[in-house]
Design an enzyme around this catalytic site. Structure first.
Site, PDB file in Angstrom:
ATOM      1  CG  MET A  34      -2.238  -0.864   1.031  1.00  0.00           C
ATOM      2  SD  MET A  34      -3.327  -0.220  -0.071  1.00  0.00           S
ATOM      3  CE  MET A  34      -4.018   0.931  -0.242  1.00  0.00           C
ATOM      4  CB  CYS A  57      -4.003  -6.168   5.421  1.00  0.00           C
ATOM      5  SG  CYS A  57      -3.942  -4.509   5.474  1.00  0.00           S
ATOM      6  CE  LYS A  71       1.762 -10.938   0.142  1.00  0.00           C
ATOM      7  NZ  LYS A  71       1.989 -10.702   1.424  1.00  0.00           N
ATOM      8  CG  HIS A 108       4.250 -11.874   5.924  1.00  0.00           C
ATOM      9  ND1 HIS A 108       3.936 -10.482   5.474  1.00  0.00           N
ATOM     10  CD2 HIS A 108       5.101 -12.295   6.088  1.00  0.00           C
ATOM     11  CE1 HIS A 108       4.522  -9.375   6.129  1.00  0.00           C
ATOM     12  NE2 HIS A 108       5.130 -10.957   6.509  1.00  0.00           N
ATOM     13  CG  ASN A 124       6.079 -11.446   1.593  1.00  0.00           C
ATOM     14  OD1 ASN A 124       5.398 -11.397   2.653  1.00  0.00           O
ATOM     15  ND2 ASN A 124       6.990 -11.116   0.932  1.00  0.00           N
ATOM     16  N   GLY A 125       8.945 -12.542   2.992  1.00  0.00           N
ATOM     17  CA  GLY A 125       8.725 -11.717   4.150  1.00  0.00           C
ATOM     18  C   GLY A 125       9.873 -11.772   4.928  1.00  0.00           C
ATOM     19  NE  ARG A 142       8.845  -4.770   5.856  1.00  0.00           N
ATOM     20  CZ  ARG A 142       9.039  -4.707   6.685  1.00  0.00           C
ATOM     21  NH1 ARG A 142      10.432  -4.130   7.370  1.00  0.00           N
ATOM     22  NH2 ARG A 142       9.358  -5.978   6.788  1.00  0.00           N
TER      23      ARG A 142
END
Length: 342
Positions: free
Chosen positions: A30, A111, A150, A182, A222-223, A245
């Site tokens: 986001m 999220c 996800k 994640h 992911n993560g 990120r």
């Protein structure tokens, strides 16, 4: 809703394994992975699957789909991430996404923000696997492109592998063929979204176990993944790796991963900027403010001499109403004069 490409779109990943299209991807983030960011990332990574920021099904139902779904064909392959919990509304949103040219519809079940929870979607849906399955079934009936999910490895006290296993069984039963996980659980109370990306410990082994228990399922991890070496290690255990990120703060990691996985030559960073300039000029002519594009470029020279000067010029000048590509060129000049930038 799809802009015309200014050059040939990059190829999908070669089908070297069942999860090849998801072998490398960049996470939906986001306020970060907007269409300008994705265009820039595509210049660094010809193969990565890119994802939009989360778009809610309600926004598409009651807002401006053309604006919300706008993207360039050069970004392909690019997937649309949806947020929502109403099967019919999500099905309608998925149809809009497919018509707009997206190659995948991804449902956000990870999220943890309060705003997302108040809308009954995101990570809180891990407590309602039957509802998630209903949403998936409705979306799969509405579109011909893949529908993926996800999720997290757990949520709040629901932190046992058996819970994740049962959730996955529900997804498989609904027809999910690709699950993006994640490798942290989410705390819905007491932690901010930022803390939820850092505080809960990573548990990669739980995701590896999921692949062993569901070998037919394409599992993407992911993560906390920050290097090409880490990507290669994860690919020994799962089908795909999604960078988050790290790909934003140090975008050149995408080029390094491309080089390691696909043999793509490492591009010169300055050359990447030069290739981006025609896009920037076209966007400026269409009324886009320079700052909306340059904010995604700040990490390109991460760790190199002159990086601070490059960032400073963009940060100080790109927000001006009359800012144009001359600001980019000035930033590049400062980048090559590190002594003056100190």
């Amino acid at each position: 809703m799809t802009d015309q490409p200014d050059r040939a779109s990059p190829p999908d990943a070669e089908p070297t394994r069942s999860g090849a299209p998801w072998r490398l991807s960049v996470a939906p983030m986001m306020d970060w992975t907007d269409r300008h960011c994705r265009y820039f990332h595509r210049l660094l990574s010809p193969h990565a699957r890119l994802y939009t920021e989360m778009v809610t099904s309600a926004a598409l139902a009651h807002g401006d789909p053309a604006r919300l779904l706008r993207h360039s064909a050069f970004e392909q392959p690019v997937a649309l991430q949806l947020g929502g919990s109403d099967p019919a509304e999500l099905a309608a949103a998925a149809r809009l996404g497919e018509a707009a040219g997206y190659v995948e519809i991804n449902l956000n079940v990870g999220c943890p923000s309060d705003r997302v929870q108040s809308g009954r979607f995101g990570a809180c849906l891990m407590r309602e696997p039957a509802l998630v399955a209903d949403c998936v079934v409705a979306m799969r009936a509405a579109v011909a492109i893949p529908v993926t999910v996800k999720c997290r490895i757990g949520v709040d006290e629901q932190d046992d592998y058996h819970d994740l296993q049962q959730f996955t069984e529900r997804m498989v039963g609904a027809g999910v063929e690709t699950l993006i996980v994640h490798a942290r659980k989410a705390w819905l109370k007491g932690l901010s979204p930022k803390e939820n990306r850092e505080v809960p410990p990573l548990n990669y082994r739980r995701v590896y176990q999921l692949k062993q228990d569901f070998p037919q399922l394409c599992i993407v991890i992911n993560g906390g993944i920050t290097s090409e070496e880490a990507v290669e290690e994860h690919l020994r255990h799962v089908d795909g790796v999604m960078l988050g990120r790290a790909a934003y703060h140090d975008p050149y990691v995408l080029a390094r991963v491309e080089h390691r996985l696909y043999g793509e030559p490492l591009p010169e960073r300055d050359a990447v900027i030069e290739r981006l300039l025609p896009y920037i000029e076209a966007e400026l002519a269409a009324g886009t403010a320079l700052k909306h594009i340059t904010r995604h470029l700040l990490g390109l020279y991460q760790g190199l001499p002159g990086a601070r000067g490059f960032r400073r010029v963009l940060s100080e000048r790109a927000h001006r109403n009359d800012a144009g590509v001359e600001v980019i060129r000035a930033a590049l000049e400062q980048r090559h004069a590190p002594a003056a930038a100190a």
